[in-house]
Design a protein around this motif. Structure first.
Motif, mmCIF file in Angstrom:
data_model
loop_
_atom_site.group_PDB
_atom_site.id
_atom_site.type_symbol
_atom_site.label_atom_id
_atom_site.label_comp_id
_atom_site.label_asym_id
_atom_site.label_seq_id
_atom_site.Cartn_x
_atom_site.Cartn_y
_atom_site.Cartn_z
ATOM 1 N N UNK A 270 0.853 -1.200 0.000
ATOM 2 C CA UNK A 270 0.000 0.000 0.000
ATOM 3 C C UNK A 270 0.888 1.249 0.000
ATOM 4 N N UNK A 271 0.501 2.253 -0.797
ATOM 5 C CA UNK A 271 1.267 3.499 -0.825
ATOM 6 C C UNK A 271 1.193 4.214 0.514
ATOM 7 N N UNK A 272 0.027 4.219 1.141
ATOM 8 C CA UNK A 272 -0.139 4.882 2.431
ATOM 9 C C UNK A 272 -1.326 4.292 3.163
ATOM 10 N N UNK A 273 -1.596 4.822 4.346
ATOM 11 C CA UNK A 273 -2.706 4.278 5.126
ATOM 12 C C UNK A 273 -3.993 5.059 4.860
ATOM 13 N N UNK A 274 -5.031 4.713 5.570
ATOM 14 C CA UNK A 274 -6.340 5.328 5.340
ATOM 15 C C UNK A 274 -6.315 6.819 5.665
ATOM 16 N N UNK A 275 -5.566 7.195 6.693
ATOM 17 C CA UNK A 275 -5.486 8.620 7.043
ATOM 18 C C UNK A 275 -4.845 9.393 5.899
ATOM 19 N N UNK A 276 -3.785 8.812 5.331
ATOM 20 C CA UNK A 276 -3.138 9.410 4.164
ATOM 21 C C UNK A 276 -4.153 9.576 3.023
ATOM 22 N N UNK A 277 -5.006 8.557 2.851
ATOM 23 C CA UNK A 277 -6.037 8.626 1.818
ATOM 24 C C UNK A 277 -7.010 9.761 2.083
ATOM 25 N N UNK A 278 -7.385 9.942 3.346
ATOM 26 C CA UNK A 278 -8.316 11.021 3.699
ATOM 27 C C UNK A 278 -7.677 12.374 3.423
ATOM 28 N N UNK A 279 -6.385 12.501 3.733
ATOM 29 C CA UNK A 279 -5.674 13.762 3.479
ATOM 30 C C UNK A 279 -5.654 14.049 1.974
ATOM 31 N N UNK A 280 -5.321 13.021 1.178
ATOM 32 C CA UNK A 280 -5.279 13.211 -0.283
ATOM 33 C C UNK A 280 -6.622 13.688 -0.818
ATOM 34 N N UNK A 281 -7.687 13.071 -0.319
ATOM 35 C CA UNK A 281 -9.026 13.452 -0.792
ATOM 36 C C UNK A 281 -9.378 14.862 -0.324
ATOM 37 N N UNK A 282 -8.915 15.216 0.881
ATOM 38 C CA UNK A 282 -9.194 16.566 1.400
ATOM 39 C C UNK A 282 -8.454 17.613 0.574
ATOM 40 N N UNK A 283 -7.225 17.310 0.175
ATOM 41 C CA UNK A 283 -6.451 18.248 -0.649
ATOM 42 C C UNK A 283 -7.135 18.421 -2.013
ATOM 43 N N UNK A 284 -7.625 17.310 -2.568
ATOM 44 C CA UNK A 284 -8.388 17.394 -3.830
ATOM 45 C C UNK A 284 -9.616 18.283 -3.656
ATOM 46 N N UNK A 285 -10.297 18.106 -2.553
ATOM 47 C CA UNK A 285 -11.501 18.899 -2.278
ATOM 48 C C UNK A 285 -11.153 20.383 -2.195
ATOM 49 N N UNK A 286 -10.044 20.663 -1.528
ATOM 50 C CA UNK A 286 -9.579 22.055 -1.396
ATOM 51 C C UNK A 286 -9.357 22.658 -2.789
ATOM 52 N N UNK A 287 -8.684 21.906 -3.646
ATOM 53 C CA UNK A 287 -8.410 22.398 -5.000
ATOM 54 C C UNK A 287 -9.698 22.593 -5.789
ATOM 55 N N UNK A 288 -10.611 21.612 -5.667
ATOM 56 C CA UNK A 288 -11.890 21.697 -6.376
ATOM 57 C C UNK A 288 -12.647 22.952 -5.952
ATOM 58 N N UNK A 289 -12.644 23.204 -4.635
ATOM 59 C CA UNK A 289 -13.381 24.357 -4.104
ATOM 60 C C UNK A 289 -12.773 25.647 -4.607
ATOM 61 N N UNK A 290 -11.433 25.652 -4.635
ATOM 62 C CA UNK A 290 -10.757 26.879 -5.065
ATOM 63 C C UNK A 290 -10.995 27.130 -6.553
ATOM 64 N N UNK A 291 -11.015 26.029 -7.320
ATOM 65 C CA UNK A 291 -11.331 26.175 -8.747
ATOM 66 C C UNK A 291 -12.762 26.670 -8.908
ATOM 67 N N UNK A 292 -13.657 26.114 -8.064
ATOM 68 C CA UNK A 292 -15.069 26.503 -8.119
ATOM 69 C C UNK A 292 -15.256 27.973 -7.765
ATOM 70 N N UNK A 293 -14.442 28.433 -6.809
ATOM 71 C CA UNK A 293 -14.578 29.812 -6.323
ATOM 72 C C UNK A 293 -13.926 30.808 -7.265
ATOM 73 N N UNK A 294 -13.009 30.305 -8.116
ATOM 74 C CA UNK A 294 -12.229 31.217 -8.969
ATOM 75 C C UNK A 294 -13.075 31.780 -10.104
#
Lengths: 294, 294
Positions: A270-294
């Motif tokens: 495994x590349x990382x654990x579940x917490x790492x997965x949650x962080x990755x998804x949260x970072x994606x969400x942050x980017x999506x939101x920022x793109x949405x807000x732009x």
């Protein structure tokens, strides 16, 4: 909204959180009590939020920052009726997503790639991502499912020990050790079994693997049956170009030598654990939101 | 002491009693509520006594006669710790014996002869009498035992239906009917399974036999596994000169065609039911007491 993302792994024994910058670099970690949303939604919410606050404090930030972050919470039961929505509404984040524990585990293990993840702890469950599409099977609990779970291994051990006591099936050093543990009294085993939770049965799983490694015939039979069940589930998800299979959970390493070559050949760390997965998804969400807000 | 013997079959759904003369001729019958001595000793005692009183009244005798009869009570759990003794002390009979439900069933089925009795209802249990000596196996409950019980058949049905839903194992008309019954929602099956008592699972046993008779592959697999488990248990008890094997309980007839010839060849109709067995033992007790008093 800040430039921060928080990933939260809401587990049955504890909630773990990690706060990361927009590049995914973790700058603080936090931990709090368990999240069992189906049985105790209120305390689960408190613990999810507390783990996030602890992560912010660990990062040297004010706990109030929580109101301006993007967060992804992975928690078992998020897909059951409206639980996911209820949690999402109750959370204090600027932007939040609530997903299953399976999804953050898969994201952690595979990153953005395709593959299959099998998780083997107290329960057993499988998830695949193929061309970006998710498909999950298993995880129905040990009473009528979770064939390769620790709980089933422990339950099988008790059943085989009673069959050996009755001289219906051959005894083995393992069944004799279990009978001795229960004072050679089958009623004691029955009493244990009738009040045992899945985790109580699962506590015997390492013993089964230990005896199986020594060639104990009953233990080998139990583990072989479970490994066959793993193979059947992997087969249901596998496709010719599947790049990797990751085994997760406390029993992953123990099962590895028992799998058939067909699956072993595709095993990947495994590349990382579940917490790492949650962080990755949260970072994606942050980017999506920022793109949405732009 | 009078010349009367009362046999009582203290069951989980009702207590049945029969009063007989010294030759075993039944002259009155009675019925009362259930006896579950391990979970409700007090009401079990009341129901055991009430069934005996009803039998005496049915025979045209005064209820007070109860204090002068010989009685044998067969009840599940009589062999657990000191339950049998506690019931014996609390009963109003001149002379009383408390024995297991298994013993009265065996006496009813075999009379005074040797043989093996297998009982298949919500649970499954086996008892043998060889040269007058008793030996019982199984009956440990469906969580870690009772491999040929109705409860296990129903639990297996749920498990196979979920495996078919996940496309891990092939579906069949039976698994499709179960999924349809639960709105094609695996969570509904899991919810049922987690609150189901053994009797709730066992309610599905006739469905499994019905589909098996029609050749449904999943049903045939479940019943074949259970019949194999019956064979293993019979094998553990069987001896070359064993004169007969009796199958008892609600599923006895359904299992018969699935047994291997080795056991089918020895099958015999039970001579009588468990209540009949209790009466026979009570009459023996009456004679023993009279011999003792002479």
């Amino acid at each position: 909204m800040t430039e921060l993302a928080i990933g939260i792994d809401g587990g049955g024994t504890s909630c773990r959180a990690a706060v990361a910058d927009r590049h995914g670099n973790v700058i603080g970690r936090g931990k709090a009590g368990p999240a069992n949303i189906l049985s105790d939604l209120e305390n689960s919410l408190l613990n999810i939020v507390e783990s996030a606050r602890q992560a912010l404090i660990d990062a040297g930030l004010a706990a109030e920052t929580i109101a301006s972050v993007a967060s992804v919470v992975g928690v078992a039961g998020a897909n059951v009726t409206d639980y996911g929505q209820r949690i999402k509404k109750a959370l204090p984040f600027a932007e939040g997503r609530v997903v299953t524990d399976a999804l953050i585990a898969l994201q952690g293990a595979l990153g953005d790639g395709d593959g299959i993840v099998g998780a083997f702890g107290t329960g057993s469950v499988y998830n695949a991502r193929r061309n970006g599409r998710l498909n999950g099977i298993g995880g129905w609990g040990f009473i009528v499912g979770d064939q390769a779970s620790g709980a089933r291994l422990g339950r099988d051990l008790m059943e085989r020990s009673l069959l050996a006591y009755d001289v219906v099936r051959p005894a083995s050093p393992m069944t004799e050790a279990i009978m001795a543990e229960y004072g050679n009294d089958p009623e004691s085993i029955v009493e244990f079994a009738h009040s045992a939770r899945p985790t109580d049965f699962a506590r015997y799983a390492p013993i089964v693997f230990e005896y199986a490694a020594k060639g104990d015939a009953v233990a080998v039979g139990i583990v072989t049956d479970a490994a066959t069940a793993i193979g059947e589930s992997l087969e249901a998800l596998l496709w010719p170009e599947c790049p990797s299979i990751c085994l997760l959970g406390g029993l992953a390493g123990a099962y590895e030598p028992w799998l058939s070559e067909r699956y072993k050949a595709r095993l990947a760390r495994p590349k990382g654990d579940a917490l790492q997965g949650a962080v990755e998804l949260a970072v994606k969400l942050l980017h999506d939101e920022q793109r949405g807000a732009a």
